[in-house]
Design an enzyme around this catalytic site. Structure first.
Site: not given
Ligand code: GLP
Length: 236
Positions: A67, A138, A143
């Site tokens: 993304d 997500h 989402e």
């Molecule tokens: C973002 C990314 C996701 C990721 C999520 C969780 O929203 N788009 O791909 O999995 O954050 O992030 P974290 O690993 O910092 O909890």
């Protein structure tokens, strides 16, 4: 589904990196699906270390990221392209032209989404997709919705996601409200999936995703249907 419990974050990072390095060693021309967020950072660090020791060669690897924020260019330090360069690509021998992230500055969003799906399919699909998980379940930026979105698409980020990601920005107002994300179909078509989840605060959502009903209101729950899913987790 294979569940691998890690002792701590360093252990989780090593275990995830081991799986990715095995993929690259066995198939040097692999297409890796990559993720951002704080969880995979340790995994990338570990892979960089092994690359520096001469244990992994990324020269024939191609990558596609999940993304990108809409409206941020690759030279914006908050963009996911910048994140990937800084945390991984700049430190290994991958060819930059073989690394793909959706273009958050594309003139035509719909066209960009189509182009990205075509690109993934021209690459022959994804061999191993690395995923993190958001607190609302997500994956990428898919989402919770009423239906699973199959292909690459534009999303309006949830309030909770905007809040969670505000920690990377100077203020919450700077967090983009929209993003382009790979869809559930491309993710599910990856031949292998590696989900990493770290921290107490991820325990509930990971349990709901892996053992609850399969529903678009918990996007990660679709992963239950994947035939080669590995989850490396640490809920300490
Ligand atoms: C973002 C990314 C996701 C990721 C999520 C969780 O929203 N788009 O791909 O999995 O954050 O992030 P974290 O690993 O910092 O909890």
């Amino acid at each position: 589904m294979k569940l691998i419990e890690a002792k701590n974050y360093a252990d989780l990072s090593r275990k995830a990196a081991n799986i990715i390095s095995a993929q690259v060693i066995l198939s040097p021309r692999s297409v890796l699906g990559l993720a951002t967020g704080s969880t995979p950072i340790g995994t990338y660090k570990q892979l960089i270390e092994w690359y520096q020791k001469g244990d992994i060669d990324f020269s024939n690897v191609k990558t596609v990221n999940l993304d990108e924020y809409w409206g941020l260019s690759g030279d914006n330090p908050q963009s996911y392209r910048y994140f990937m360069d800084e945390n991984f690509f700049n430190h290994i021998n991958i060819k930059k032209e073989n690394t793909f992230v959706p273009n958050g500055m594309a003139k035509d969003a719909e066209e960009e989404c189509r182009r990205y799906d075509e690109l993934i399919s021209n690459l022959g699909g994804i061999d191993l997709q690395l995923l993190g998980i958001g607190h609302n379940g997500h994956i990428g930026f898919n989402e919770p919705e009423k239906a699973f979105e199959k292909t690459t698409h534009m999303v309006d980020l949830n309030e909770s996601t905007i809040k969670a990601n505000a920690r990377f920005f100077n203020s919450i107002d700077e967090v983009p409200k929209r993003a382009i994300t790979m869809g559930i179909k491309s993710i599910m078509q990856a031949r292998k999936i590696l989900l990493v989840a770290n921290g107490k605060d991820k325990k509930d959502i990971v349990e709901r995703a892996l053992y609850g009903s399969i529903t678009p209101s918990v996007p990660a729950s679709i992963l239950q249907l994947h035939s080669d899913l590995t989850v490396v987790y640490c809920f300490e």
